[in-house]
Design a protein around this motif. Structure first.
Motif, PDB file in Angstrom:
ATOM      1  N   ARG A   1       6.907  25.553  -2.379  1.00 24.24           N
ATOM      2  CA  ARG A   1       7.212  24.659  -1.914  1.00 24.24           C
ATOM      3  C   ARG A   1       7.182  23.038  -2.862  1.00 24.24           C
ATOM      4  NH1 ARG A   1      10.149  25.681   1.326  1.00 24.24           N
ATOM      5  NH2 ARG A   1       9.077  27.910   3.214  1.00 24.24           N
ATOM      6  N   ARG A   2       6.520  22.945  -4.175  1.00 25.75           N
ATOM      7  CA  ARG A   2       6.983  22.315  -4.928  1.00 25.75           C
ATOM      8  C   ARG A   2       6.746  22.385  -6.363  1.00 25.75           C
ATOM      9  NH1 ARG A   2       4.845  17.506  -2.681  1.00 25.75           N
ATOM     10  NH2 ARG A   2       4.493  16.612  -4.603  1.00 25.75           N
TER      11      ARG A   2
ATOM     12  N   HIS B   1      10.510  20.581  -2.705  1.00 22.37           N
ATOM     13  CA  HIS B   1      10.242  19.216  -3.286  1.00 22.37           C
ATOM     14  C   HIS B   1      10.462  19.690  -4.966  1.00 22.37           C
ATOM     15  CE1 HIS B   1       8.315  15.328  -4.299  1.00 22.37           C
ATOM     16  NE2 HIS B   1       7.738  15.757  -5.339  1.00 22.37           N
TER      17      HIS B   1
ATOM     18  N   HIS C   1       0.320  16.057  -9.203  1.00 22.18           N
ATOM     19  CA  HIS C   1       1.972  16.657  -9.167  1.00 22.18           C
ATOM     20  C   HIS C   1       2.152  17.678  -7.949  1.00 22.18           C
ATOM     21  CE1 HIS C   1       4.272  13.430  -9.889  1.00 22.18           C
ATOM     22  NE2 HIS C   1       3.938  13.474 -11.413  1.00 22.18           N
TER      23      HIS C   1
ATOM     24  N   ASP D   1      14.427  15.307  -2.037  1.00 33.07           N
ATOM     25  CA  ASP D   1      13.624  15.279  -1.970  1.00 33.07           C
ATOM     26  C   ASP D   1      13.072  15.633  -3.636  1.00 33.07           C
ATOM     27  OD1 ASP D   1      10.466  15.083  -2.132  1.00 33.07           O
ATOM     28  OD2 ASP D   1      10.736  16.631  -0.578  1.00 33.07           O
ATOM     29  N   MET D   2      13.578  14.259  -4.140  1.00 34.03           N
ATOM     30  CA  MET D   2      13.309  14.577  -5.315  1.00 34.03           C
ATOM     31  C   MET D   2      12.403  13.278  -6.165  1.00 34.03           C
ATOM     32  SD  MET D   2      16.036  15.168  -8.321  1.00 34.03           S
ATOM     33  CE  MET D   2      16.930  14.023  -8.219  1.00 34.03           C
ATOM     34  N   GLU D   3      11.786  13.911  -6.705  1.00 32.91           N
ATOM     35  CA  GLU D   3      10.846  12.408  -7.836  1.00 32.91           C
ATOM     36  C   GLU D   3      11.329  12.889  -9.944  1.00 32.91           C
ATOM     37  OE1 GLU D   3       6.550  11.473  -8.983  1.00 32.91           O
ATOM     38  OE2 GLU D   3       6.764  12.662  -7.311  1.00 32.91           O
TER      39      GLU D   3
ATOM     40  N   SER E   1      16.662  21.900   0.514  1.00 32.72           N
ATOM     41  CA  SER E   1      16.398  20.660   0.851  1.00 32.72           C
ATOM     42  C   SER E   1      15.052  20.933   1.589  1.00 32.72           C
ATOM     43  CB  SER E   1      16.963  20.269   2.210  1.00 32.72           C
ATOM     44  OG  SER E   1      17.157  20.974   3.126  1.00 32.72           O
TER      45      SER E   1
END
Length: 248
Positions: free
Chosen positions: A130-131, A151, A189, A167-169, A148
């Protein structure tokens, strides 16, 4: 007349090749950059920035500037540029070399999942984690924009542009990084899957080592195939030998 070599650049190997050529008496080198990075590092020899206008435009440039040899030292995923360079070299009869570092090879402890494209890589992700740590560059984010529920931690040199995941850094930074630095990043993270292109080389391989040490799955996008009948070199010395420009 001094030989004129055009280097299609943008990689570490292109920079090294330009330095080697510029150091040879009587050799003129021009490095061409696509212009996707706003602040490229200094290069030896002449530098031009921007596209040629496809294969036909490159043919005209080669003839107008009396180029004697072409080295395509672009990124392994710059398929359009490589195809245009191959067509232009054939049309002009100018010797050409494709300088490509070898791709990566998984070890026994690696958990790699190969994908033929960015959309294929995106399709694999929901079953792997998921990440996501996404290191495929800022221009390919559209392939992941529909995910969506995931992450994304995205690392690029230049700011990305939409479409891109909701959902993005974003981490704007430039390597190289050490395996310890990469492992610290992955832990901080809470990354559970890495996505990368098979760029090859040591400069960006630390993330693979970190993923291996943390037993994380890695989705690796395969390189596009090279045009038929191109001459290739795995490193700068091999490319120089194929150019046959005489002693340094």
């Amino acid at each position: 007349m001094s030989p004129h070599v055009l280097v299609l650049g943008g990689t570490t190997e292109a920079r090294r090749l330009a330095a080697e050529l510029a150091a040879r008496p009587g050799v003129r080198v021009t490095t061409s950059l696509a212009g996707r990075v706003s602040r490229p590092g200094a290069l030896d020899g002449d530098v031009r920035v921007g596209g040629f206008g496809g294969a036909d435009g490159l043919v005209r440039w080669l003839r107008e500037h009396r180029v004697d040899a072409v080295v395509d030292a672009t990124h392994p995923f710059a398929a359009a540029i490589t195809a245009n360079a191959a067509r232009a070299a054939t049309a002009t009869g100018i010797p050409a070399v494709v300088l490509r570092r070898p791709g990566w090879t998984p070890g026994p402890d690696d958990r790699w999942h190969w994908a033929g494209s960015l959309p294929e890589a995106a399709a694999l992700l929901p079953s792997l984690g998921r990440r996501v740590f996404l290191t495929t560059g800022r221009l390919g984010l559209a392939a992941f924009a529909h995910l969506s529920e995931l992450h994304f931690l995205v690392r690029t040199v230049e700011p990305p542009e939409p479409p891109m995941p909701q959902d993005m850094e974003v981490l704007l930074t430039r390597g190289p990084f050490t395996p310890d630095e990469e492992q610290t990043l992955l832990r901080a993270h809470r990354v559970d899957v890495l996505v990368t292109k098979d760029s090859g080389g040591e400069a960006t391989a630390a993330k693979l080592t970190a993923a291996r040490d943390l037993a994380l799955p890695v989705v690796v996008v395969r390189r596009p195939p090279l045009p038929a009948d191109v001459t290739t070199a795995p490193d700068v010395p091999s490319a120089l030998a194929l150019l046959d420009l005489g002693p340094r």
